[in-house]
Motif scaffolding. Structure first.
Motif, short mmCIF file in Angstrom:
data_model
loop_
_atom_site.label_atom_id
_atom_site.label_comp_id
_atom_site.label_asym_id
_atom_site.label_seq_id
_atom_site.Cartn_x
_atom_site.Cartn_y
_atom_site.Cartn_z
N GLU A 243 -26.91 14.00 47.84
CA GLU A 243 -26.22 15.25 48.18
C GLU A 243 -26.76 15.79 49.50
OE1 GLU A 243 -23.66 16.50 46.84
OE2 GLU A 243 -23.52 15.42 44.94
N GLY B 118 -13.62 22.40 44.61
CA GLY B 118 -14.58 23.33 44.03
C GLY B 118 -15.41 22.75 42.91
N CYS B 119 -15.68 21.45 43.00
CA CYS B 119 -16.44 20.76 41.96
C CYS B 119 -17.82 20.40 42.49
CB CYS B 119 -15.69 19.50 41.53
SG CYS B 119 -16.51 18.57 40.21
N SER B 120 -18.79 20.31 41.61
CA SER B 120 -20.15 19.95 42.02
C SER B 120 -20.71 18.77 41.25
CB SER B 120 -21.08 21.16 41.84
OG SER B 120 -21.10 21.58 40.48
N ASP C 197 -25.34 16.54 53.86
CA ASP C 197 -24.30 16.47 54.90
C ASP C 197 -24.75 15.62 56.08
OD1 ASP C 197 -22.57 18.16 53.48
OD2 ASP C 197 -23.50 19.97 54.32
N ALA D 62 -16.61 13.08 48.72
CA ALA D 62 -17.28 14.38 48.69
C ALA D 62 -16.41 15.46 49.32
CB ALA D 62 -18.62 14.29 49.41
N GLU D 63 -15.71 15.10 50.39
CA GLU D 63 -14.81 16.07 51.02
C GLU D 63 -13.72 16.50 50.04
OE1 GLU D 63 -11.66 16.13 54.73
OE2 GLU D 63 -13.59 15.10 55.01
N ARG E 205 -13.91 16.26 46.69
CA ARG E 205 -14.57 16.97 45.59
C ARG E 205 -14.87 18.42 45.95
NH1 ARG E 205 -20.83 15.98 44.55
NH2 ARG E 205 -20.73 17.00 46.59
N ASN E 206 -15.44 18.62 47.14
CA ASN E 206 -15.81 19.97 47.56
C ASN E 206 -14.59 20.87 47.72
OD1 ASN E 206 -18.40 18.97 47.59
ND2 ASN E 206 -18.49 18.73 49.82
N TYR F 65 -17.98 13.05 38.97
CA TYR F 65 -16.70 13.51 39.52
C TYR F 65 -15.68 12.39 39.45
CZ TYR F 65 -13.16 14.87 42.92
OH TYR F 65 -11.96 15.16 43.53
#
Length: 401
Positions: A272, A237-239, A274, A230-231, A233-234, A184
């Motif tokens: 990956e 809408g990317c993984s 939370d 990550a916040e 990126r999410n 990413y």
């Protein structure tokens, strides 16, 4: 010193080959003082340091086979910087000193490229410079662990440690090189020239927060950086995986007093999850793979390439190294470089508010980079970013405190 030029080490060759005016590749360490800088005394201190460590006063010299570090007869002249960090190919201008000293009203900054020193070497230069500067101002302190400008030059301070510790009979860990998929990259709505945001924290408080999760300060900061990315990126809408290149000081495994490059690097991938504690555990597991054998293997790889390519023309090497750099960019999200704590005598530490370690960023390849350093009771996080927005940085800072 007898030699007027020195062949750059393996890492120096790579960076000398890949830096460009658009991505000059410099890094800086600033000491923010609690008092106004005396420019006259600062220049005299620079002169003294360059007399004690003459190999620092030099420029990049391209030759047919390799880049060299050509020694210059005059030390770098201090340059007014003000409060803004500017990234330029200063080493292509004037005398072309690869390392120079800048200053503002209340800060002293050492600026360099990887042709001559790495981050830990720069920290040693800063420690020496501050010691000599305050010594000239009449401050008395114990010099244990410091480079004394009154002492004589020691050959180990300028050794090519990659050559010294190169040993292809060792370091065969049996590991295979990891293959990293496309990572990413920060989404930048509107690019801008690189700028630097500096945030300071109470070191004890950050240590306490890290201890809750069984983490070091660097692991804790990396986890917070990863969480903030990550916040973002999410939300996009990317993984794709989030990765960071982390420099590794080889001196921790192979002791040497060299101020030249002696650095390795590792790519860390964000676990990956939370669960913040699980993320820390995943990072710790990756850092645990950085062993003496791992570092030895990389030293061998760096030096063996240099040995094999010895008689290729420099321009051919330059093309090949640029190709290697380009191929690695897709697998990297960012860089996080931590200097750790820069030790100073108490009498000098009391006069320093904080230190800031700053690294370059590139609009297209890596638009946001992170670095940290600590001195006294203060930890400083710096973010270099090529965007006009700073919402992301605000989010990151909120996580830290």
């Amino acid at each position: 010193m007898e030699k007027i030029s020195t062949e750059l080490d393996a890492i120096g060759q790579y960076y000398a080959s890949t830096i460009t005016p658009d991505h000059p590749g410099q890094f800086m360490l600033s000491a923010y003082l609690k008092e106004t800088v005396d420019p006259e005394m600062l220049q005299e201190a620079v002169n003294d340091v360059m007399g004690r460590l003459p190999f620092l006063s030099g420029c990049i010299q391209p030759k047919f086979f390799w880049y060299h570090h050509k020694l210059l007869s005059t030390p770098p002249q201090i340059v007014w910087m003000g409060d803004e960090y500017v990234f330029t190919d200063y080493y292509n201008k004037g005398d072309g000193h690869a390392l120079r000293v800048l200053y503002g009203e209340r800060h002293i900054t050492v600026e360099a490229i990887h042709s001559v020193v790495d981050g830990r070497g720069m920290a040693k230069v800063m420690q020496t410079l501050l010691g000599r500067y305050f010594e000239r101002l009449g401050v008395v302190f114990e010099k244990g662990g410091m480079i004394d400008c009154a002492a004589t030059f020691a050959a180990e301070e300028w050794e090519d440690a990659y050559v010294r510790f190169y040993d292809p009979s060792k370091g065969r860990s049996g590991r295979t090189d990891k293959k990293y998929p496309k990572a990413y990259h920060h989404k930048i709505a509107k690019t801008a020239p690189p700028r630097v945001i500096i945030k300071t924290f109470n070191l004890a408080e950050v240590k306490g927060a890290a201890k809750v999760h069984g983490a070091t300060v660097s692991e804790y900061m990396m986890a917070q950086i990863f969480s903030a990315i990550a916040e973002e990126r999410n939300a996009n809408g990317c993984s794709k995986p989030i990765t960071a290149m982390v420099p590794v000081d080889c001196r921790a495994f192979f002791p040497t007093k060299t101020i030249r490059n002696f650095v390795d690097s590792v790519i860390i991938t964000m676990p990956e999850t939370d669960d913040f504690s699980k993320m820390i555990a995943g990072l710790r597991a990756q850092f645990a793979e950085i062993t003496t054998e791992f570092v030895q293997e990389n030293i061998n790889e760096f030096q063996s390439y240099k040995n094999k390519w010895r008689f290729l023309p420099r321009m051919v090497k330059k093309w090949a190294l640029c190709h290697v750099g380009d191929s690695e960019e897709d697998g990297l999200t960012t860089t996080f470089s931590s200097l750790g704590k820069v030790s100073l005598p108490p009498e000098i530490e009391a006069r320093v508010a904080h230190m800031a370690f700053v690294i370059d960023a590139a609009e297209e390849e890596m638009p946001i980079t992170y670095a940290s350093a600590a001195t006294g009771d203060t930890l400083t996080l710096t973010v270099t970013l090529c965007t006009e927005e700073d919402v992301f940085v605000q989010n990151l800072v909120a996580r830290m405190i």
